[in-house]
Motif scaffolding. Structure first.
Motif, mmCIF file in Angstrom:
data_model
loop_
_atom_site.group_PDB
_atom_site.id
_atom_site.type_symbol
_atom_site.label_atom_id
_atom_site.label_comp_id
_atom_site.label_asym_id
_atom_site.label_seq_id
_atom_site.Cartn_x
_atom_site.Cartn_y
_atom_site.Cartn_z
ATOM 1 N N THR A 162 0.829 -1.205 0.000
ATOM 2 C CA THR A 162 0.000 0.000 0.000
ATOM 3 C C THR A 162 0.864 1.256 0.000
ATOM 4 O O THR A 162 1.751 1.394 0.850
ATOM 5 C CB THR A 162 -0.920 0.021 1.237
ATOM 6 O OG1 THR A 162 -1.602 -1.232 1.347
ATOM 7 C CG2 THR A 162 -1.937 1.146 1.132
ATOM 8 N N PRO A 163 0.630 2.188 -0.934
ATOM 9 C CA PRO A 163 1.394 3.441 -0.954
ATOM 10 C C PRO A 163 1.168 4.255 0.314
ATOM 11 O O PRO A 163 0.153 4.096 0.996
ATOM 12 C CB PRO A 163 0.844 4.177 -2.179
ATOM 13 C CG PRO A 163 0.171 3.133 -2.999
ATOM 14 C CD PRO A 163 -0.342 2.112 -2.032
ATOM 15 N N MET A 164 2.089 5.148 0.585
ATOM 16 C CA MET A 164 1.991 5.950 1.800
ATOM 17 C C MET A 164 0.924 7.036 1.689
ATOM 18 O O MET A 164 0.036 7.133 2.541
ATOM 19 C CB MET A 164 3.343 6.594 2.122
ATOM 20 C CG MET A 164 3.350 7.387 3.417
ATOM 21 S SD MET A 164 4.985 8.084 3.767
ATOM 22 C CE MET A 164 4.709 8.743 5.420
ATOM 23 N N LEU A 165 0.996 7.844 0.625
ATOM 24 C CA LEU A 165 0.113 9.005 0.524
ATOM 25 C C LEU A 165 -0.614 9.131 -0.812
ATOM 26 O O LEU A 165 -1.700 9.703 -0.866
ATOM 27 C CB LEU A 165 0.918 10.296 0.762
ATOM 28 C CG LEU A 165 1.480 10.502 2.169
ATOM 29 C CD1 LEU A 165 2.458 11.673 2.173
ATOM 30 C CD2 LEU A 165 0.366 10.738 3.174
ATOM 31 N N ILE A 166 -0.004 8.631 -1.882
ATOM 32 C CA ILE A 166 -0.565 8.825 -3.218
ATOM 33 C C ILE A 166 -1.092 7.497 -3.750
ATOM 34 O O ILE A 166 -0.313 6.557 -3.942
ATOM 35 C CB ILE A 166 0.489 9.392 -4.182
ATOM 36 C CG1 ILE A 166 1.058 10.700 -3.623
ATOM 37 C CG2 ILE A 166 -0.120 9.624 -5.564
ATOM 38 C CD1 ILE A 166 2.180 11.285 -4.450
ATOM 39 N N PRO A 167 -2.395 7.379 -3.993
ATOM 40 C CA PRO A 167 -2.958 6.118 -4.500
ATOM 41 C C PRO A 167 -2.339 5.724 -5.836
ATOM 42 O O PRO A 167 -2.067 6.577 -6.685
ATOM 43 C CB PRO A 167 -4.450 6.442 -4.666
ATOM 44 C CG PRO A 167 -4.694 7.615 -3.790
ATOM 45 C CD PRO A 167 -3.421 8.414 -3.793
ATOM 46 N N GLY A 168 -2.097 4.436 -5.999
ATOM 47 C CA GLY A 168 -1.628 3.929 -7.279
ATOM 48 C C GLY A 168 -0.142 3.997 -7.509
ATOM 49 O O GLY A 168 0.331 3.614 -8.584
ATOM 50 N N MET A 169 0.619 4.486 -6.540
ATOM 51 C CA MET A 169 2.067 4.517 -6.715
ATOM 52 C C MET A 169 2.604 3.097 -6.813
ATOM 53 O O MET A 169 2.252 2.229 -6.015
ATOM 54 C CB MET A 169 2.745 5.247 -5.550
ATOM 55 C CG MET A 169 2.590 6.748 -5.581
ATOM 56 S SD MET A 169 3.599 7.569 -4.311
ATOM 57 C CE MET A 169 5.246 7.137 -4.857
ATOM 58 N N LYS A 170 3.476 2.853 -7.773
ATOM 59 C CA LYS A 170 3.997 1.505 -7.988
ATOM 60 C C LYS A 170 4.988 1.100 -6.909
ATOM 61 O O LYS A 170 5.136 -0.068 -6.596
ATOM 62 C CB LYS A 170 4.661 1.416 -9.367
ATOM 63 C CG LYS A 170 3.688 1.575 -10.525
ATOM 64 C CD LYS A 170 4.393 1.422 -11.865
ATOM 65 C CE LYS A 170 3.403 1.553 -13.012
ATOM 66 N NZ LYS A 170 4.061 1.421 -14.335
ATOM 67 N N LYS A 171 5.672 2.101 -6.346
ATOM 68 C CA LYS A 171 6.665 1.814 -5.318
ATOM 69 C C LYS A 171 6.256 2.523 -4.040
ATOM 70 O O LYS A 171 6.554 3.700 -3.862
ATOM 71 C CB LYS A 171 8.062 2.267 -5.753
ATOM 72 C CG LYS A 171 8.606 1.500 -6.949
ATOM 73 C CD LYS A 171 10.006 1.971 -7.289
ATOM 74 C CE LYS A 171 10.579 1.194 -8.473
ATOM 75 N NZ LYS A 171 11.949 1.649 -8.813
ATOM 76 N N PRO A 172 5.547 1.832 -3.137
ATOM 77 C CA PRO A 172 5.135 2.457 -1.884
ATOM 78 C C PRO A 172 6.329 2.984 -1.112
ATOM 79 O O PRO A 172 7.391 2.379 -1.100
ATOM 80 C CB PRO A 172 4.453 1.312 -1.119
ATOM 81 C CG PRO A 172 4.069 0.334 -2.181
ATOM 82 C CD PRO A 172 5.118 0.439 -3.245
ATOM 83 N N VAL A 173 6.129 4.130 -0.451
ATOM 84 C CA VAL A 173 7.188 4.724 0.362
ATOM 85 C C VAL A 173 7.233 4.044 1.712
ATOM 86 O O VAL A 173 6.197 3.838 2.322
ATOM 87 C CB VAL A 173 6.926 6.236 0.541
ATOM 88 C CG1 VAL A 173 7.994 6.833 1.459
ATOM 89 C CG2 VAL A 173 6.932 6.932 -0.794
#
Length: 203
Positions: A192-203
């Motif tokens: 699951t991404p940290m803040l931005i939906p759909g990010m391929k590389k979760p922070v």
């Protein structure tokens, strides 16, 4: 120009102090110390923390208003209406995110009924908005900040500083969540991404 630069760094510095103080007060160690000192009155800690956070934010906002400033841009009609709708959406995301994890608990009111147990365990929420980002409350707050139809120099400094505060605050919070939920949270963080939906590389 020098006064504008000074305003920018002064606002950034004050927000950094604000963030540091509130991160320390929200930390596990501070809560454990407060639980010992306050005893049965610890149930008021979260509510008091929220009140203090709100009141101490007022001087920061006052600083941004009173320091030398200039308008960077203003979104004209009808697009300013769209910006306001985005702000409302951001506020709604934050509100629903808080509601999912326990709005009354975050507000500090549930603790008054629970006798303020400082280390009470809560279910790890991974559904709803938390299915798309790990910190929807921060996501909504950032959207609300940056969707303002008018941007000033001091407003830019305030928004950049608060956005950084949300990011760092989220990272600090996740250390506590890993300690509390272990592998369950590590697995959730990986998918699951940290803040931005759909990010391929979760922070």
């Amino acid at each position: 120009m020098q006064s504008m630069i000074l305003s920018f760094f002064l606002i950034t510095f004050v927000v950094a102090i604000y963030g540091l103080v509130h991160s320390l007060l929200a930390g596990r160690k501070a809560k454990e110390v407060a639980a010992v000192w306050l005893g049965s009155k610890f149930k008021w800690y979260r509510l008091g923390y929220n009140v203090f956070a709100a009141i101490s934010l007022l001087p920061v906002l006052a600083l941004a208003i009173t320091l030398p400033d200039t308008v960077l841009y203003t979104v004209s009609s009808p697009w300013n209406g769209l910006m306001i709708l985005l702000q409302l959406a951001g506020a709604g995301i934050s509100l629903f995110g808080a509601r999912q994890t326990g709005l009354w608990h975050l507000a500090g009111l549930a603790q008054l009924r629970e006798n303020g147990a400082p280390l009470a365990e809560h279910r790890l929420v991974t559904d709803g908005l938390y299915r798309y980002v790990r910190h929807p409350i921060y996501t909504g707050a950032i959207l609300f900040l940056w969707a303002a139809p008018q941007m000033t120099w001091n407003g830019l400094a305030l928004r950049l500083s608060l956005t950084l505060y949300f990011i760092i605050g989220g990272m600090v919070e996740e250390k506590r969540l890993v300690a509390e939920y272990g592998d369950a949270y590590r697995a959730y963080r990986l998918r699951t991404p940290m803040l931005i939906p759909g990010m391929k590389k979760p922070v």
